[in-house]
Design a protein around this motif. Structure first.
Motif, PDB file in Angstrom:
ATOM      1  N   ARG A 163       0.876  -1.342  -0.025  1.00 11.84           N
ATOM      2  CA  ARG A 163       0.101   0.074   0.097  1.00 11.84           C
ATOM      3  C   ARG A 163       1.110   1.286  -0.038  1.00 11.84           C
ATOM      4  NH1 ARG A 163      -3.237  -2.398   4.733  1.00 11.84           N
ATOM      5  NH2 ARG A 163      -4.565  -3.719   3.644  1.00 11.84           N
ATOM      6  N   PHE A 164       1.895   1.226   0.734  1.00  6.79           N
ATOM      7  CA  PHE A 164       2.674   2.216   0.999  1.00  6.79           C
ATOM      8  C   PHE A 164       3.423   2.728  -0.484  1.00  6.79           C
ATOM      9  CE2 PHE A 164       6.835   4.386   1.258  1.00  6.79           C
ATOM     10  CZ  PHE A 164       6.776   5.576   1.912  1.00  6.79           C
ATOM     11  N   PHE A 165       3.795   1.883  -1.283  1.00  7.79           N
ATOM     12  CA  PHE A 165       4.586   1.945  -2.532  1.00  7.79           C
ATOM     13  C   PHE A 165       3.551   2.154  -3.643  1.00  7.79           C
ATOM     14  CE2 PHE A 165       8.260   0.076  -0.346  1.00  7.79           C
ATOM     15  CZ  PHE A 165       9.102   1.316  -0.485  1.00  7.79           C
ATOM     16  N   VAL A 213      12.944  10.941   3.216  1.00 14.02           N
ATOM     17  CA  VAL A 213      12.090   9.894   3.504  1.00 14.02           C
ATOM     18  C   VAL A 213      11.745   9.235   2.168  1.00 14.02           C
ATOM     19  CG1 VAL A 213      10.078   8.745   4.580  1.00 14.02           C
ATOM     20  CG2 VAL A 213      11.613  10.409   5.756  1.00 14.02           C
ATOM     21  N   VAL A 214      11.052  10.362   1.335  1.00 13.29           N
ATOM     22  CA  VAL A 214      10.608   9.545  -0.121  1.00 13.29           C
ATOM     23  C   VAL A 214      12.087   9.062  -0.930  1.00 13.29           C
ATOM     24  CG1 VAL A 214       9.965  10.425  -2.449  1.00 13.29           C
ATOM     25  CG2 VAL A 214       8.882  11.457  -0.430  1.00 13.29           C
ATOM     26  N   LEU A 215      13.074   9.682  -0.822  1.00 16.33           N
ATOM     27  CA  LEU A 215      14.301   9.167  -1.523  1.00 16.33           C
ATOM     28  C   LEU A 215      14.793   7.703  -1.044  1.00 16.33           C
ATOM     29  CD1 LEU A 215      16.003  12.295  -2.209  1.00 16.33           C
ATOM     30  CD2 LEU A 215      14.665  10.937  -3.749  1.00 16.33           C
ATOM     31  N   LYS A 216      14.816   7.619   0.455  1.00 23.18           N
ATOM     32  CA  LYS A 216      14.931   6.589   1.062  1.00 23.18           C
ATOM     33  C   LYS A 216      14.264   5.505   0.842  1.00 23.18           C
ATOM     34  CE  LYS A 216      17.999   8.312   4.800  1.00 23.18           C
ATOM     35  NZ  LYS A 216      18.195   8.582   6.112  1.00 23.18           N
ATOM     36  N   ALA A 217      12.822   5.739   0.573  1.00 25.46           N
ATOM     37  CA  ALA A 217      11.662   4.790   0.452  1.00 25.46           C
ATOM     38  C   ALA A 217      11.883   4.206  -1.087  1.00 25.46           C
ATOM     39  CB  ALA A 217      10.288   5.391   0.712  1.00 25.46           C
ATOM     40  N   ILE A 218      12.324   5.071  -1.868  1.00 20.63           N
ATOM     41  CA  ILE A 218      12.518   4.512  -3.322  1.00 20.63           C
ATOM     42  C   ILE A 218      13.691   3.599  -3.349  1.00 20.63           C
ATOM     43  CG2 ILE A 218      13.407   5.165  -5.575  1.00 20.63           C
ATOM     44  CD1 ILE A 218      11.471   7.888  -5.198  1.00 20.63           C
ATOM     45  N   MET A 219      14.692   3.868  -2.411  1.00 19.32           N
ATOM     46  CA  MET A 219      16.029   3.216  -2.413  1.00 19.32           C
ATOM     47  C   MET A 219      15.579   1.694  -1.688  1.00 19.32           C
ATOM     48  SD  MET A 219      18.422   4.461  -3.968  1.00 19.32           S
ATOM     49  CE  MET A 219      19.690   3.401  -3.401  1.00 19.32           C
ATOM     50  N   PHE A 220      14.857   1.931  -0.754  1.00 24.75           N
ATOM     51  CA  PHE A 220      14.368   0.570  -0.078  1.00 24.75           C
ATOM     52  C   PHE A 220      13.688  -0.191  -1.207  1.00 24.75           C
ATOM     53  CE2 PHE A 220      10.806  -1.967   1.929  1.00 24.75           C
ATOM     54  CZ  PHE A 220      11.536  -2.435   2.926  1.00 24.75           C
ATOM     55  N   ALA A 221      12.796   0.249  -1.941  1.00 24.90           N
ATOM     56  CA  ALA A 221      12.075  -0.563  -2.926  1.00 24.90           C
ATOM     57  C   ALA A 221      13.070  -1.057  -3.992  1.00 24.90           C
ATOM     58  CB  ALA A 221      11.240   0.343  -3.739  1.00 24.90           C
ATOM     59  N   LEU A 222      13.983  -0.221  -4.381  1.00 20.67           N
ATOM     60  CA  LEU A 222      15.025  -0.702  -5.494  1.00 20.67           C
ATOM     61  C   LEU A 222      15.921  -2.011  -4.827  1.00 20.67           C
ATOM     62  CD1 LEU A 222      15.828   2.745  -7.184  1.00 20.67           C
ATOM     63  CD2 LEU A 222      14.312   0.795  -7.945  1.00 20.67           C
ATOM     64  N   GLU A 223      15.986  -1.840  -3.557  1.00 12.98           N
ATOM     65  CA  GLU A 223      16.982  -2.975  -3.001  1.00 12.98           C
ATOM     66  C   GLU A 223      16.039  -4.257  -2.566  1.00 12.98           C
ATOM     67  OE1 GLU A 223      18.709  -0.540  -0.144  1.00 12.98           O
ATOM     68  OE2 GLU A 223      20.443   0.155  -1.363  1.00 12.98           O
ATOM     69  N   SER A 224      14.612  -4.077  -2.684  1.00 12.87           N
ATOM     70  CA  SER A 224      13.780  -4.956  -2.179  1.00 12.87           C
ATOM     71  C   SER A 224      13.844  -6.579  -2.783  1.00 12.87           C
ATOM     72  CB  SER A 224      12.315  -4.684  -2.276  1.00 12.87           C
ATOM     73  OG  SER A 224      11.516  -5.379  -1.872  1.00 12.87           O
ATOM     74  N   PRO A 225      13.813  -7.521  -2.140  1.00 14.33           N
ATOM     75  CA  PRO A 225      13.705  -8.777  -2.857  1.00 14.33           C
ATOM     76  C   PRO A 225      12.515  -9.061  -3.473  1.00 14.33           C
ATOM     77  CG  PRO A 225      13.710  -9.096  -0.451  1.00 14.33           C
ATOM     78  CD  PRO A 225      13.872  -7.529  -0.579  1.00 14.33           C
ATOM     79  N   VAL A 270       9.481  -8.742  -5.752  1.00 14.12           N
ATOM     80  CA  VAL A 270       9.395  -7.997  -7.467  1.00 14.12           C
ATOM     81  C   VAL A 270       8.264  -7.053  -7.371  1.00 14.12           C
ATOM     82  CG1 VAL A 270       8.553  -8.603  -9.468  1.00 14.12           C
ATOM     83  CG2 VAL A 270      10.212 -10.292  -8.281  1.00 14.12           C
ATOM     84  N   GLU A 271       7.104  -7.083  -6.464  1.00 10.41           N
ATOM     85  CA  GLU A 271       6.142  -6.172  -6.574  1.00 10.41           C
ATOM     86  C   GLU A 271       6.717  -4.817  -5.876  1.00 10.41           C
ATOM     87  OE1 GLU A 271       3.257  -5.917  -8.153  1.00 10.41           O
ATOM     88  OE2 GLU A 271       3.968  -7.728  -9.025  1.00 10.41           O
ATOM     89  N   VAL A 272       7.482  -4.663  -4.803  1.00 11.94           N
ATOM     90  CA  VAL A 272       7.892  -3.437  -4.271  1.00 11.94           C
ATOM     91  C   VAL A 272       8.994  -2.870  -5.051  1.00 11.94           C
ATOM     92  CG1 VAL A 272       9.341  -2.460  -2.287  1.00 11.94           C
ATOM     93  CG2 VAL A 272       7.355  -4.247  -1.903  1.00 11.94           C
ATOM     94  N   PHE A 273       9.993  -3.772  -5.708  1.00 15.52           N
ATOM     95  CA  PHE A 273      10.951  -3.193  -6.773  1.00 15.52           C
ATOM     96  C   PHE A 273      10.313  -2.757  -7.894  1.00 15.52           C
ATOM     97  CE2 PHE A 273      13.528  -4.042 -10.439  1.00 15.52           C
ATOM     98  CZ  PHE A 273      14.500  -3.291  -9.802  1.00 15.52           C
ATOM     99  N   LYS A 274       9.095  -3.086  -8.441  1.00 19.42           N
ATOM    100  CA  LYS A 274       8.518  -2.506  -9.454  1.00 19.42           C
ATOM    101  C   LYS A 274       7.941  -1.063  -9.053  1.00 19.42           C
ATOM    102  CE  LYS A 274       6.895  -6.756 -11.939  1.00 19.42           C
ATOM    103  NZ  LYS A 274       5.577  -7.402 -12.423  1.00 19.42           N
ATOM    104  N   CYS A 275       7.405  -0.977  -8.078  1.00 16.57           N
ATOM    105  CA  CYS A 275       6.676   0.207  -7.565  1.00 16.57           C
ATOM    106  C   CYS A 275       8.199   1.250  -7.442  1.00 16.57           C
ATOM    107  CB  CYS A 275       6.051  -0.067  -6.091  1.00 16.57           C
ATOM    108  SG  CYS A 275       4.727  -0.609  -6.193  1.00 16.57           S
ATOM    109  N   GLY A 276       9.125   0.711  -7.051  1.00 19.23           N
ATOM    110  CA  GLY A 276      10.479   1.843  -7.158  1.00 19.23           C
ATOM    111  C   GLY A 276      10.923   1.988  -8.304  1.00 19.23           C
ATOM    112  N   ARG A 297       8.757   2.364 -10.836  1.00 17.92           N
ATOM    113  CA  ARG A 297       7.825   3.030 -11.408  1.00 17.92           C
ATOM    114  C   ARG A 297       8.067   4.546 -10.781  1.00 17.92           C
ATOM    115  NH1 ARG A 297       3.786  -1.163  -9.902  1.00 17.92           N
ATOM    116  NH2 ARG A 297       4.030  -2.591 -11.540  1.00 17.92           N
ATOM    117  N   ALA A 298       8.365   4.638  -9.395  1.00 20.77           N
ATOM    118  CA  ALA A 298       8.361   5.853  -8.864  1.00 20.77           C
ATOM    119  C   ALA A 298       9.807   6.635  -9.606  1.00 20.77           C
ATOM    120  CB  ALA A 298       8.880   5.870  -7.666  1.00 20.77           C
ATOM    121  N   VAL A 299      10.721   6.048  -9.656  1.00 23.88           N
ATOM    122  CA  VAL A 299      11.807   6.720 -10.333  1.00 23.88           C
ATOM    123  C   VAL A 299      11.493   7.095 -11.854  1.00 23.88           C
ATOM    124  CG1 VAL A 299      14.423   6.145 -11.306  1.00 23.88           C
ATOM    125  CG2 VAL A 299      13.729   5.461  -9.037  1.00 23.88           C
TER     126      VAL A 299
END
Length: 171
Positions: free
Chosen positions: A97-99, A124-136, A138-144, A146-148
């Motif tokens: 939901r957050f992403f 926090v926004v930038l750190k959240a995007i980094m968290f998403a890009l480093e996430s194992p 796939v859905e969270v990574f895709k959100c990251g 998309r945000a970028v």
């Protein structure tokens, strides 16, 4: 309605003074943690619902008053940002939901990210995007990604003269 939603978010934030606590010396019991995550997930859904309503283009005059739903959504997002933590993002439903919210805000209002009340929230926004890009996940990574992508599109369309680019460059 949107003003009432923002007031609900502000009351929720005051009741949580900081972030949702899931671990450490102030940690809650397992049942309390589950309840906190469910309530935080509902807060995310409230802001997402406001964004969905704005997508239906209810902005403008409501009840004789001019309402800037975009501003209300960004202020609601700011409340969420002040409460989110890495521990909260480790809960898959809340994380999703957050992403989804992060991507929607960046897609709908990239120019308004500069209106976040503090530099810390933009961080926090930038750190959240980094968290998403480093996430194992796939859905969270895709959100990251998309945000970028949404930020890159905004930057390209504004030809580098966006208020967001200026704020990042100045800091």
């Amino acid at each position: 309605v949107f003003q009432s939603c923002l007031e609900v978010l502000q009351v929720y934030e005051k009741g949580h003074r900081g972030e949702v606590v899931l671990s450490g010396k102030d940690a809650a019991s397992a049942a309390e943690v589950e309840e906190q995550l469910q309530v935080f997930g509902s807060v995310l859904e409230l802001v997402l619902h406001m964004l969905d309503t704005d997508a239906l283009d209810f902005s403008g005059e409501l009840g004789g008053r001019k309402v800037d739903i975009g501003q209300v959504c960004v202020l609601g997002f700011a409340v969420v940002l002040r409460l989110v933590s890495r521990a909260v993002l480790e809960d898959p439903p809340v994380c999703g939901r957050f992403f989804r919210l992060l991507h929607s805000i960046i897609e709908a209002y990239p120019d308004r990210l500069v209106l976040l009340p503090s530099e810390a929230l933009l961080e926090v926004v930038l750190k959240a995007i980094m968290f998403a890009l480093e996430s194992p996940s796939v859905e969270v990574f895709k959100c990251g990604v998309r945000a970028v992508g949404a930020l890159a599109r905004y930057q390209a369309l504004s030809r580098g003269s966006s208020p967001l680019a200026q704020r990042v460059h100045d800091s």
